[in-house]
Design an enzyme around this catalytic site. Structure first.
Site, PDB file in Angstrom:
ATOM      1  N   LYS A  50      -1.524  -2.773  -8.614  1.00 42.34           N
ATOM      2  CA  LYS A  50      -2.685  -3.503  -8.983  1.00 42.34           C
ATOM      3  C   LYS A  50      -3.875  -3.129  -7.999  1.00 42.34           C
ATOM      4  O   LYS A  50      -4.866  -2.699  -8.759  1.00 42.34           O
ATOM      5  CB  LYS A  50      -2.361  -4.896  -8.634  1.00 42.34           C
ATOM      6  CG  LYS A  50      -3.463  -5.948  -8.843  1.00 42.34           C
ATOM      7  CD  LYS A  50      -3.019  -7.256  -9.271  1.00 42.34           C
ATOM      8  CE  LYS A  50      -2.613  -8.040  -7.843  1.00 42.34           C
ATOM      9  NZ  LYS A  50      -3.769  -8.335  -6.830  1.00 42.34           N
ATOM     10  N   SER A  51      -3.735  -2.574  -6.752  1.00 38.81           N
ATOM     11  CA  SER A  51      -4.559  -2.016  -6.031  1.00 38.81           C
ATOM     12  C   SER A  51      -5.073  -0.753  -6.661  1.00 38.81           C
ATOM     13  O   SER A  51      -6.421  -0.362  -6.712  1.00 38.81           O
ATOM     14  CB  SER A  51      -4.084  -1.997  -4.650  1.00 38.81           C
ATOM     15  OG  SER A  51      -4.096  -3.050  -3.866  1.00 38.81           O
TER      16      SER A  51
ATOM     17  N   GLY B 264      -9.318 -11.351  -6.602  1.00 37.70           N
ATOM     18  CA  GLY B 264      -9.997 -11.169  -5.373  1.00 37.70           C
ATOM     19  C   GLY B 264     -10.349  -9.657  -5.104  1.00 37.70           C
ATOM     20  O   GLY B 264     -11.542  -9.225  -4.671  1.00 37.70           O
TER      21      GLY B 264
ATOM     22  N   ARG C 164     -12.440 -19.048  -2.569  1.00 39.27           N
ATOM     23  CA  ARG C 164     -12.121 -17.879  -1.522  1.00 39.27           C
ATOM     24  C   ARG C 164     -13.693 -17.505  -0.873  1.00 39.27           C
ATOM     25  O   ARG C 164     -14.566 -17.242  -1.859  1.00 39.27           O
ATOM     26  CB  ARG C 164     -11.301 -16.944  -2.251  1.00 39.27           C
ATOM     27  CG  ARG C 164      -9.970 -17.140  -2.815  1.00 39.27           C
ATOM     28  CD  ARG C 164      -9.349 -16.260  -3.440  1.00 39.27           C
ATOM     29  NE  ARG C 164      -8.880 -15.224  -2.552  1.00 39.27           N
ATOM     30  CZ  ARG C 164      -8.101 -14.142  -2.971  1.00 39.27           C
ATOM     31  NH1 ARG C 164      -7.910 -13.862  -4.071  1.00 39.27           N
ATOM     32  NH2 ARG C 164      -7.627 -13.351  -1.742  1.00 39.27           N
TER      33      ARG C 164
ATOM     34  N   ASP D 294       0.840  -9.418   1.379  1.00 39.28           N
ATOM     35  CA  ASP D 294       1.129 -10.039   0.092  1.00 39.28           C
ATOM     36  C   ASP D 294       2.427 -10.329   0.120  1.00 39.28           C
ATOM     37  O   ASP D 294       2.876 -11.150  -1.078  1.00 39.28           O
ATOM     38  CB  ASP D 294       0.514  -9.190  -1.084  1.00 39.28           C
ATOM     39  CG  ASP D 294      -1.117  -8.985  -1.114  1.00 39.28           C
ATOM     40  OD1 ASP D 294      -1.549  -9.809  -0.743  1.00 39.28           O
ATOM     41  OD2 ASP D 294      -1.008  -7.941  -1.705  1.00 39.28           O
TER      42      ASP D 294
ATOM     43  N   LYS E 253      -6.005 -16.519   0.685  1.00 41.47           N
ATOM     44  CA  LYS E 253      -5.491 -15.738  -0.429  1.00 41.47           C
ATOM     45  C   LYS E 253      -5.749 -16.484  -1.566  1.00 41.47           C
ATOM     46  O   LYS E 253      -6.552 -17.745  -1.852  1.00 41.47           O
ATOM     47  CB  LYS E 253      -4.042 -15.315  -0.258  1.00 41.47           C
ATOM     48  CG  LYS E 253      -3.981 -14.440   0.962  1.00 41.47           C
ATOM     49  CD  LYS E 253      -4.480 -13.090   0.547  1.00 41.47           C
ATOM     50  CE  LYS E 253      -4.572 -12.154   1.792  1.00 41.47           C
ATOM     51  NZ  LYS E 253      -5.283 -10.802   1.308  1.00 41.47           N
TER      52      LYS E 253
ATOM     53  N   ARG F 150      -1.862 -19.849   1.426  1.00 37.56           N
ATOM     54  CA  ARG F 150      -0.290 -19.382   1.214  1.00 37.56           C
ATOM     55  C   ARG F 150       0.601 -20.014   2.433  1.00 37.56           C
ATOM     56  O   ARG F 150       1.885 -20.124   1.952  1.00 37.56           O
ATOM     57  CB  ARG F 150      -0.419 -18.067   1.212  1.00 37.56           C
ATOM     58  CG  ARG F 150      -0.680 -17.338  -0.171  1.00 37.56           C
ATOM     59  CD  ARG F 150      -0.175 -15.983  -0.464  1.00 37.56           C
ATOM     60  NE  ARG F 150      -0.615 -15.785  -1.775  1.00 37.56           N
ATOM     61  CZ  ARG F 150      -0.676 -14.273  -2.150  1.00 37.56           C
ATOM     62  NH1 ARG F 150      -0.829 -13.368  -1.426  1.00 37.56           N
ATOM     63  NH2 ARG F 150      -1.017 -14.318  -3.605  1.00 37.56           N
TER      64      ARG F 150
ATOM     65  N   ARG G  33       2.041 -15.498  -6.623  1.00 42.31           N
ATOM     66  CA  ARG G  33       3.042 -14.745  -5.705  1.00 42.31           C
ATOM     67  C   ARG G  33       4.103 -16.179  -5.227  1.00 42.31           C
ATOM     68  O   ARG G  33       4.997 -15.986  -4.960  1.00 42.31           O
ATOM     69  CB  ARG G  33       2.509 -14.229  -4.488  1.00 42.31           C
ATOM     70  CG  ARG G  33       1.806 -12.888  -4.851  1.00 42.31           C
ATOM     71  CD  ARG G  33       1.562 -11.919  -3.663  1.00 42.31           C
ATOM     72  NE  ARG G  33       0.470 -10.779  -3.843  1.00 42.31           N
ATOM     73  CZ  ARG G  33       0.498  -9.861  -4.840  1.00 42.31           C
ATOM     74  NH1 ARG G  33       1.658  -9.407  -5.550  1.00 42.31           N
ATOM     75  NH2 ARG G  33      -0.400  -9.124  -5.082  1.00 42.31           N
TER      76      ARG G  33
HETATM   77  C1  S3P Z   1      -6.033  -5.420  -1.635  1.00 44.79           C
HETATM   78  C2  S3P Z   1      -6.104  -6.020  -0.255  1.00 44.79           C
HETATM   79  C3  S3P Z   1      -5.296  -7.055   0.329  1.00 44.79           C
HETATM   80  C4  S3P Z   1      -4.453  -7.816  -0.580  1.00 44.79           C
HETATM   81  C5  S3P Z   1      -5.032  -7.801  -2.089  1.00 44.79           C
HETATM   82  C6  S3P Z   1      -5.137  -6.487  -2.543  1.00 44.79           C
HETATM   83  C7  S3P Z   1      -6.579  -4.455  -2.043  1.00 44.79           C
HETATM   84  O1  S3P Z   1      -6.422  -8.244   0.557  1.00 44.79           O
HETATM   85  O2  S3P Z   1      -4.054  -9.165   0.020  1.00 44.79           O
HETATM   86  O3  S3P Z   1      -3.867  -8.460  -2.808  1.00 44.79           O
HETATM   87  O4  S3P Z   1      -6.093  -3.839  -3.142  1.00 44.79           O
HETATM   88  O5  S3P Z   1      -7.574  -4.016  -1.444  1.00 44.79           O
HETATM   89  P1  S3P Z   1      -7.474  -8.271   1.931  1.00 44.79           P
HETATM   90  O6  S3P Z   1      -8.271  -7.181   2.051  1.00 44.79           O
HETATM   91  O7  S3P Z   1      -7.858  -9.666   1.717  1.00 44.79           O
HETATM   92  O8  S3P Z   1      -6.285  -8.275   3.056  1.00 44.79           O
END
Ligand code: S3P
Length: 458
Positions: A46-47, A118, A146, A338, A365, A369, A414
């Protein structure tokens, strides 16, 4: 002018995702399952998927993405990139072409709705802040709850203007452009904050540097290099220079270790199982969950990584194993942020107590969570204790989890998947009230579970 080919109604998949079927079952139940076996390919990360669309929208020319995650979060980012002026087109399953917005991102004619995502909203806030545009950002009930001030604060220091809802929340209006580089000491190890500031820095005057208290995932850094603008990394700080040009690139998205974690846990917890998960990203800033699970006694075997680079994928074999409780210290958390809910589920089946520290970020989150995980465990007969930023799970040993609970998923994919994995080895079925959010990150979750022989159904 919005050139959003991804909004073309001729794309059935996009239409379907914009208007999810009203007949979709929202409740699901996991029942004690026979041994799991077989091979599944991990869903795309996903990232990396979000970043390929956002960098593609900022870059000059064509970006071709192979294996994009077509979950709802990433599709929301695709629609918003199109609304900001990029040309975004789906050419086949997981195959997307993004042509950067000519002249840079521009004011959209609609509200940018990031749904549950997010990562999508926070990275796009940073990307958009560097351009002379005005845009309204919004999301679903979970995303509206959030914190966005953690992104708005450094971007304001750079010169962007924000009008947020009370408490620094969505919906918000951004007026971008005219930014100046800053040196930012992030109060939290967050790849979303780091990435937002660096993306804004690409279109700011001078140098922008981000320092964080512990290293978070480095996909933005890796992908900036792929798009022709490698950041400088020295002494734990990352810097970009304003005016650096991004050029369209070819991105092959590796499998998501955060999604693979559910499959590995299902195999480890369900007696007699052996499962192979294909194409899992091996980046050490993402794989700490597997290291902790191995420390608890899980049989996990990594195959050889295919290809160079930190994000190279490898196959991962996971087999049913007896687990022992461990202590997980805060230094481990950024690289498994995560995966804490599914680790807590594994801890429920361990012998002895598992204590996990450094969990303050879990409170903000997709749901709180820490609270959601504690409720999930207690609803199924597992004792646990929580503090402001820690969790202690009283392991019940193999076969010792009573189950029988109905878990409230709180718009959190999740939590939904963790509860279902808990139910595969519990004495009684475990139900969740709403499975719809699973599609944000892992649309094929129930299909993959069924393919491995797990009993997850309405
Ligand atoms: C992510 C960073 C993380 C993670 C999210 C994906 C990203 O969040 O929890 O699912 O792709 O940069 P945080 O930066 O708030 O820790």
């Amino acid at each position: 002018m919005i050139a959003g080919r991804c909004q073309n109604p001729k794309s059935p998949r996009m239409e379907e995702m914009q208007h999810p079927s009203p007949t979709r079952e929202t409740a699901l139940r996991a029942r004690p399952s026979a041994p799991l076996s077989g091979t599944v390919r991990a869903p795309a990360d996903k990232s990396v998927s979000h970043r390929s669309l956002i960098l593609g929208a900022m870059a000059a020319g064509l970006t071709e993405v192979e294996g994009l995650l077509e979950g709802e979060d990433v599709l929301a980012t695709a629609r918003c990139a199109a609304s900001l002026g990029a040309d975004v087109e789906r050419t086949g399953p997981g195959a997307w072409r993004v042509t950067g917005a000519p002249g840079g991102l521009a004011s959209p004619q609609t509200v940018l709705d990031f749904g549950n995502s997010g990562t999508g909203v926070r990275l796009m806030l940073g990307a958009a802040a560097g351009y002379a545009l005005e845009a309204r950002f919004d999301g679903d009930a979970s995303l509206r709850s959030r914190p966005m001030e953690r992104i708005a604060a450094p971007l304001r220091q750079m010169g962007a203007a924000f009008e947020t809802a009370p408490g620094g929340r969505l919906p918000l209006t951004l007026r971008g452009g005219g930014l100046k580089g800053i040196a930012y000491d992030s109060p939290v190890a967050s790849a979303q904050i780091k990435s937002a500031v660096l993306l804004a820095g690409l279109n700011a005057e001078g140098e922008t540097t981000v320092r964080e208290p512990a290293p978070s995932r480095d996909h933005t850094e890796q992908m900036l290099a792929l798009f022709g603008a490698p950041p400088r990394i020295a002494g734990g700080a990352v810097s970009v220079t304003g005016g650096a040009k991004l050029t369209g690139a070819r991105v092959t998205v590796p499998g998501d270790p955060s999604s693979a974690a559910f499959l590995a846990a299902a195999a480890v917890l369900t007696s007699g199982s052996r499962v192979v998960i294909g194409n899992v990203m091996t980046n050490p800033l993402r794989t700490e969950f597997f290291a902790v699970l191995a420390r608890m006694g899980a049989t996990l075997e990594w195959g050889a990584a295919s290809g160079p680079g930190a994000d190279a994928p490898a196959d991962l074999a996971a087999a049913a194993s007896g687990l022992t409780g461990v202590r997980v210290e805060d230094a481990s958390i950024p690289a498994m942020i995560d995966e804490v809910p599914i680790l807590a589920v594994c801890a429920a089946y361990a012998t002895g107590v598992t204590r996990i520290e450094g969990l303050a970020e879990l409170r903000v989150k997709e749901s709180d969570r820490l609270l959601a995980v504690a409720d999930l465990l207690r609803a199924n007969g597992v004792d646990c204790e929580t503090g402001e930023d820690w969790l202690e799970v009283e392991g019940r040993g193999p076969g010792g989890v009573p189950g029988g609970g109905l878990v409230e998923t709180r718009h959190d994919h999740r939590i939904a998947m963790s509860a279902l994995v808990l139910g595969l080895a519990a004495q009684k079925p475990v139900a969740i009230d709403d499975a719809s959010m699973i599609a944000t990150s892992y649309p094929d979750f129930t299909a993959h579970m069924a393919a491995l022989g797990a009993d997850v159904s309405a």
